[in-house]
Scaffold this active site. Structure first.
Site, PDB file in Angstrom:
ATOM      1  N   ASN A 174      -6.588  -0.317 -10.811  1.00  0.00           N
ATOM      2  CA  ASN A 174      -5.375   0.028 -10.129  1.00  0.00           C
ATOM      3  C   ASN A 174      -5.571   0.456  -9.081  1.00  0.00           C
ATOM      4  OD1 ASN A 174      -2.933   0.289  -9.310  1.00  0.00           O
ATOM      5  ND2 ASN A 174      -2.268   1.416 -10.921  1.00  0.00           N
ATOM      6  N   LYS A 178      -4.170   1.629  -6.427  1.00  0.00           N
ATOM      7  CA  LYS A 178      -3.326   2.703  -6.133  1.00  0.00           C
ATOM      8  C   LYS A 178      -2.965   2.773  -4.430  1.00  0.00           C
ATOM      9  CE  LYS A 178      -2.326   4.339 -10.468  1.00  0.00           C
ATOM     10  NZ  LYS A 178      -1.873   5.602 -10.968  1.00  0.00           N
ATOM     11  N   HIS A 202       5.304  -0.857 -12.578  1.00  0.00           N
ATOM     12  CA  HIS A 202       3.947   0.127 -12.949  1.00  0.00           C
ATOM     13  C   HIS A 202       5.588   1.165 -12.676  1.00  0.00           C
ATOM     14  CE1 HIS A 202       1.884   3.411 -12.205  1.00  0.00           C
ATOM     15  NE2 HIS A 202       0.010   3.019 -12.783  1.00  0.00           N
ATOM     16  N   GLU A 256       4.841   4.315 -11.087  1.00  0.00           N
ATOM     17  CA  GLU A 256       4.969   4.898 -10.013  1.00  0.00           C
ATOM     18  C   GLU A 256       6.234   4.133  -9.289  1.00  0.00           C
ATOM     19  OE1 GLU A 256       1.149   5.132  -9.288  1.00  0.00           O
ATOM     20  OE2 GLU A 256       0.964   6.631 -10.889  1.00  0.00           O
ATOM     21  N   GLU A 302       1.358   1.690 -20.405  1.00  0.00           N
ATOM     22  CA  GLU A 302       1.369   3.115 -19.616  1.00  0.00           C
ATOM     23  C   GLU A 302       2.148   4.497 -20.341  1.00  0.00           C
ATOM     24  OE1 GLU A 302      -1.455   1.595 -16.521  1.00  0.00           O
ATOM     25  OE2 GLU A 302       0.708   2.156 -15.478  1.00  0.00           O
ATOM     26  N   GLY A 337      -2.927   9.393 -14.425  1.00  0.00           N
ATOM     27  CA  GLY A 337      -3.166  10.414 -14.158  1.00  0.00           C
ATOM     28  C   GLY A 337      -3.793  12.178 -14.011  1.00  0.00           C
ATOM     29  N   SER A 392      -5.282   8.198 -18.131  1.00  0.00           N
ATOM     30  CA  SER A 392      -6.362   8.350 -17.949  1.00  0.00           C
ATOM     31  C   SER A 392      -7.231   8.148 -19.014  1.00  0.00           C
ATOM     32  CB  SER A 392      -6.068   9.430 -18.716  1.00  0.00           C
ATOM     33  OG  SER A 392      -5.334   9.800 -17.505  1.00  0.00           O
TER      34      SER A 392
HETATM   35  P1  PGA Z   1      -4.737   6.767 -14.088  1.00  0.00           P
HETATM   36  O1  PGA Z   1      -3.681   5.500 -13.633  1.00  0.00           O
HETATM   37  O2  PGA Z   1      -5.903   5.496 -15.030  1.00  0.00           O
HETATM   38  O3  PGA Z   1      -5.352   7.893 -12.901  1.00  0.00           O
HETATM   39  O4  PGA Z   1      -3.858   7.722 -15.329  1.00  0.00           O
HETATM   40  C1  PGA Z   1      -3.275   4.835 -14.590  1.00  0.00           C
HETATM   41  C2  PGA Z   1      -2.305   3.481 -14.161  1.00  0.00           C
HETATM   42  O5  PGA Z   1      -1.752   3.739 -13.387  1.00  0.00           O
HETATM   43  O6  PGA Z   1      -2.551   2.662 -13.516  1.00  0.00           O
END
Ligand code: PGA
Length: 252
Positions: A9, A11, A97, A99, A169, A175, A215
């Protein structure tokens, strides 16, 4: 046998040129690696989809958008429909997601429309769920996550539901460098699978790939993927470097 999936992903990262380079690098290493039972997907910005599809062999590296419009078409300035995503040659759409839920107000209602349009267009939704920190601290994460599924994809027919990939998640792990422990991941994945079995049946539950996200990196992927109910990962930060992403794929 359900599929193992490692999906990146990206982003809101990479220019078109950087994205194409990254995609080519991943495709090259996956090609050199040879036959594998891991499905590799790259979730790119909308602007990159067409070029990335042209730059890789989509039989070994699938391409995904990170969202799609909740309407089929029309006067919705700035939106990109599921049919448009499909027309680029992409095959997957990341939906729900955290976000998008948090910063863009996505609700179960909008997500239901997006899931339906994604499926109507023959695309595979990678459907995200997961709890915020305060819910984890209160110990009610199972109810929270299962409720997210009940309000959305659990109302699909079994045939449609089987087309979905789920990504769990935990928001506190995205993140942040703070990964769920392997026990926390396995426990939630099992809870999700049990809830699917209760809603549909055991055969459906057994077929659904449930990915872990938050992460996930080359150091912890191996341990996370070793859990019986963890069928791969949705990878943010670590999917932006071809070598790291490949190491995660190789964790299987
Ligand atoms: P990350 O993000 O691996 O940077 O924690 C995962 C995601 O949001 O899909």
């Amino acid at each position: 046998m359900r599929k193992k999936v490692v999906a990146g992903n990206w982003k809101c990262n990479t220019t078109l040129q950087e994205g194409v380079e990254l995609a080519k690098a991943v495709d090259k290493i996956v090609a050199e690696k040879g036959a594998s039972d891991v499905v590799v997907v790259m979730g790119t910005p909308f602007t990159h989809l067409t070029k990335v599809v042209e730059s890789v062999n989509t039989k070994r590296v699938g391409v995904s958008s990170q969202n799609c419009a909740a309407e089929a078409k029309g006067a919705f300035t700035g939106e990109v429909s599921a049919a448009m995503v499909k027309s680029t040659g992409a095959e997957y759409v990341i939906l729900g997601h955290s976000e998008r839920r948090e910063y863009y107000g996505e609700t179960s209602e909008t997500l239901n429309k997006k899931v339906a349009l994604t499926l109507e267009n023959g695309l595979t939704p990678i459907y995200c769920c997961g709890e915020p920190l305060e819910i984890r601290e209160a110990g009610t994460q199972k109810e929270y996550v299962i409720n997210q599924l009940k309000e959305t994809i659990f109302s699909l027919s079994a045939d449609d539901f089987k087309k979905i990939i789920i990504a769990y998640e935990p928001i506190w792990a995205i993140g942040t460098g703070k990964t769920a422990t392997t026990e926390q991941a396995q426990e939630m994945h099992k809870d999700i699978r049990d809830a699917i079995a209760a809603q549909f049946d055991a055969a459906v539950a057994d077929e659904i790939s449930i990915l872990y996200g938050g992460s996930c990196n080359p150091k912890n992927a191996n341990e996370l993927f070793a859990n019986p109910d963890v069928d791969g990962g949705l990878i943010g930060g670590a999917s932006l470097k071809a070598e790291d992403f490949i190491e995660i794929i190789n964790a299987y």
